[in-house]
Design a protein around this motif. Structure first.
Motif, PDB file in Angstrom:
ATOM      1  N   ALA A  41      41.440   9.398  -5.308  1.00 29.11           N
ATOM      2  CA  ALA A  41      40.400   8.400  -5.497  1.00 29.11           C
ATOM      3  C   ALA A  41      39.297   8.645  -4.480  1.00 29.11           C
ATOM      4  CB  ALA A  41      40.966   6.992  -5.333  1.00 29.11           C
ATOM      5  N   SER A  42      38.114   8.143  -4.764  1.00 26.64           N
ATOM      6  CA  SER A  42      37.004   8.298  -3.829  1.00 26.64           C
ATOM      7  C   SER A  42      37.234   7.423  -2.605  1.00 26.64           C
ATOM      8  CB  SER A  42      35.684   7.921  -4.512  1.00 26.64           C
ATOM      9  OG  SER A  42      35.609   6.519  -4.686  1.00 26.64           O
ATOM     10  N   ASP A  43      36.409   7.627  -1.594  1.00 31.90           N
ATOM     11  CA  ASP A  43      36.507   6.843  -0.360  1.00 31.90           C
ATOM     12  C   ASP A  43      36.187   5.369  -0.596  1.00 31.90           C
ATOM     13  OD1 ASP A  43      37.199   9.073   1.058  1.00 31.90           O
ATOM     14  OD2 ASP A  43      35.171   9.468   1.787  1.00 31.90           O
ATOM     15  N   ARG A  44      35.621   5.056  -1.743  1.00 30.66           N
ATOM     16  CA  ARG A  44      35.297   3.669  -2.069  1.00 30.66           C
ATOM     17  C   ARG A  44      36.559   2.816  -2.190  1.00 30.66           C
ATOM     18  NH1 ARG A  44      33.217   2.178  -7.757  1.00 30.66           N
ATOM     19  NH2 ARG A  44      34.464   0.341  -7.728  1.00 30.66           N
ATOM     20  N   PHE A  45      37.682   3.453  -2.519  1.00 33.82           N
ATOM     21  CA  PHE A  45      38.940   2.743  -2.719  1.00 33.82           C
ATOM     22  C   PHE A  45      39.816   2.832  -1.480  1.00 33.82           C
ATOM     23  CE2 PHE A  45      37.562   3.948  -6.943  1.00 33.82           C
ATOM     24  CZ  PHE A  45      37.710   2.756  -7.634  1.00 33.82           C
ATOM     25  N   LYS A  46      40.452   1.739  -1.151  1.00 29.89           N
ATOM     26  CA  LYS A  46      41.439   1.702  -0.080  1.00 29.89           C
ATOM     27  C   LYS A  46      42.795   1.708  -0.766  1.00 29.89           C
ATOM     28  CE  LYS A  46      42.789  -1.126   3.859  1.00 29.89           C
ATOM     29  NZ  LYS A  46      42.446  -2.349   4.606  1.00 29.89           N
ATOM     30  N   ILE A  47      43.631   2.678  -0.451  1.00 31.40           N
ATOM     31  CA  ILE A  47      44.934   2.809  -1.094  1.00 31.40           C
ATOM     32  C   ILE A  47      46.009   2.561  -0.048  1.00 31.40           C
ATOM     33  CG2 ILE A  47      46.484   4.363  -2.330  1.00 31.40           C
ATOM     34  CD1 ILE A  47      43.958   5.879  -3.245  1.00 31.40           C
ATOM     35  N   LEU A  48      46.885   1.605  -0.318  1.00 28.38           N
ATOM     36  CA  LEU A  48      47.981   1.340   0.590  1.00 28.38           C
ATOM     37  C   LEU A  48      49.165   0.762  -0.164  1.00 28.38           C
ATOM     38  CD1 LEU A  48      47.790  -2.073   1.655  1.00 28.38           C
ATOM     39  CD2 LEU A  48      45.596  -1.028   2.049  1.00 28.38           C
ATOM     40  N   ARG A  49      50.318   0.842   0.472  1.00 27.51           N
ATOM     41  CA  ARG A  49      51.529   0.285  -0.135  1.00 27.51           C
ATOM     42  C   ARG A  49      51.443  -1.236  -0.094  1.00 27.51           C
ATOM     43  NH1 ARG A  49      54.184   3.570   3.974  1.00 27.51           N
ATOM     44  NH2 ARG A  49      55.014   1.594   4.678  1.00 27.51           N
ATOM     45  N   ARG A  50      51.970  -1.883  -1.125  1.00 27.82           N
ATOM     46  CA  ARG A  50      51.879  -3.339  -1.207  1.00 27.82           C
ATOM     47  C   ARG A  50      52.479  -4.032   0.016  1.00 27.82           C
ATOM     48  NH1 ARG A  50      50.672  -7.057  -5.166  1.00 27.82           N
ATOM     49  NH2 ARG A  50      50.702  -5.445  -6.733  1.00 27.82           N
ATOM     50  N   GLU A  51      53.581  -3.486   0.543  1.00 24.26           N
ATOM     51  CA  GLU A  51      54.214  -4.156   1.678  1.00 24.26           C
ATOM     52  C   GLU A  51      53.341  -4.118   2.934  1.00 24.26           C
ATOM     53  OE1 GLU A  51      56.159  -0.009   1.519  1.00 24.26           O
ATOM     54  OE2 GLU A  51      55.521  -1.517   0.075  1.00 24.26           O
ATOM     55  N   LEU A  52      52.313  -3.268   2.947  1.00 23.39           N
ATOM     56  CA  LEU A  52      51.396  -3.216   4.092  1.00 23.39           C
ATOM     57  C   LEU A  52      50.133  -4.044   3.865  1.00 23.39           C
ATOM     58  CD1 LEU A  52      51.608   0.555   5.058  1.00 23.39           C
ATOM     59  CD2 LEU A  52      52.898  -1.375   5.961  1.00 23.39           C
ATOM     60  N   GLN A  53      49.923  -4.506   2.646  1.00 26.88           N
ATOM     61  CA  GLN A  53      48.721  -5.281   2.349  1.00 26.88           C
ATOM     62  C   GLN A  53      48.716  -6.560   3.181  1.00 26.88           C
ATOM     63  OE1 GLN A  53      48.336  -6.413  -1.737  1.00 26.88           O
ATOM     64  NE2 GLN A  53      46.241  -7.082  -1.499  1.00 26.88           N
ATOM     65  N   GLY A  54      47.622  -6.837   3.829  1.00 27.78           N
ATOM     66  CA  GLY A  54      47.503  -8.044   4.618  1.00 27.78           C
ATOM     67  C   GLY A  54      47.952  -7.902   6.056  1.00 27.78           C
ATOM     68  N   ARG A  55      48.689  -6.849   6.374  1.00 26.03           N
ATOM     69  CA  ARG A  55      49.088  -6.632   7.772  1.00 26.03           C
ATOM     70  C   ARG A  55      47.886  -6.140   8.562  1.00 26.03           C
ATOM     71  NH1 ARG A  55      54.731  -3.321   8.096  1.00 26.03           N
ATOM     72  NH2 ARG A  55      55.964  -4.749   6.849  1.00 26.03           N
ATOM     73  N   GLU A  56      47.746  -6.640   9.721  1.00 25.04           N
ATOM     74  CA  GLU A  56      46.662  -6.174  10.579  1.00 25.04           C
ATOM     75  C   GLU A  56      47.227  -5.134  11.522  1.00 25.04           C
ATOM     76  OE1 GLU A  56      43.901  -8.739  12.193  1.00 25.04           O
ATOM     77  OE2 GLU A  56      44.080 -10.239  10.629  1.00 25.04           O
ATOM     78  N   ARG A  57      46.512  -4.048  11.655  1.00 26.94           N
ATOM     79  CA  ARG A  57      46.950  -2.990  12.566  1.00 26.94           C
ATOM     80  C   ARG A  57      46.384  -3.247  13.949  1.00 26.94           C
ATOM     81  NH1 ARG A  57      48.034   2.439   9.921  1.00 26.94           N
ATOM     82  NH2 ARG A  57      47.779   3.042  12.069  1.00 26.94           N
ATOM     83  N   GLY A  58      47.245  -3.209  14.920  1.00 29.03           N
ATOM     84  CA  GLY A  58      46.810  -3.360  16.312  1.00 29.03           C
ATOM     85  C   GLY A  58      46.324  -2.039  16.848  1.00 29.03           C
ATOM     86  N   PRO A  59      45.824  -2.044  18.051  1.00 29.52           N
ATOM     87  CA  PRO A  59      45.374  -0.779  18.637  1.00 29.52           C
ATOM     88  C   PRO A  59      46.540   0.183  18.843  1.00 29.52           C
ATOM     89  CG  PRO A  59      45.284  -2.572  20.239  1.00 29.52           C
ATOM     90  CD  PRO A  59      45.681  -3.173  18.910  1.00 29.52           C
ATOM     91  N   GLY A  60      46.259   1.452  18.706  1.00 38.52           N
ATOM     92  CA  GLY A  60      47.286   2.473  18.872  1.00 38.52           C
ATOM     93  C   GLY A  60      47.688   2.626  20.333  1.00 38.52           C
ATOM     94  N   PRO A  61      48.694   3.455  20.573  1.00 41.04           N
ATOM     95  CA  PRO A  61      49.143   3.670  21.952  1.00 41.04           C
ATOM     96  C   PRO A  61      48.053   4.324  22.801  1.00 41.04           C
ATOM     97  CG  PRO A  61      50.405   5.038  20.403  1.00 41.04           C
ATOM     98  CD  PRO A  61      49.446   4.209  19.610  1.00 41.04           C
ATOM     99  N   GLY A  62      48.026   3.986  24.062  1.00 40.96           N
ATOM    100  CA  GLY A  62      47.085   4.612  24.991  1.00 40.96           C
ATOM    101  C   GLY A  62      45.907   3.816  25.141  1.00 40.96           C
TER     102      GLY A  62
END
Length: 62
Positions: A41-62
């Motif tokens: 799909a083009s970059d216009r679409f965000k593709i993710l697994r349903r179980e991750l939908q709505g989860r907010e990602r925190g900052p990575g390590p470091g």
């Protein structure tokens, strides 16, 4: 929900009726009770697994 049976490399197309933009979905491998799926799909679409939908990602390590 549309439920289909597909073989390896038999693609499914999702087409935007207004723009003609396409998403291509295809099984790429089978192993036991798991199926590997490829999605194009083009970059216009965000593709993710349903179980991750709505989860907010925190900052990575470091």
């Amino acid at each position: 929900m549309l439920s289909l049976t597909r073989r390896i490399r038999e693609e499914i197309l999702v087409i935007d009726r207004q723009t003609g933009e396409q998403i291509v979905i295809a099984p790429t491998a089978y192993r036991g009770n798991q199926v590997k799926i490829g999605i194009e799909a083009s970059d216009r679409f965000k593709i993710l697994r349903r179980e991750l939908q709505g989860r907010e990602r925190g900052p990575g390590p470091g």
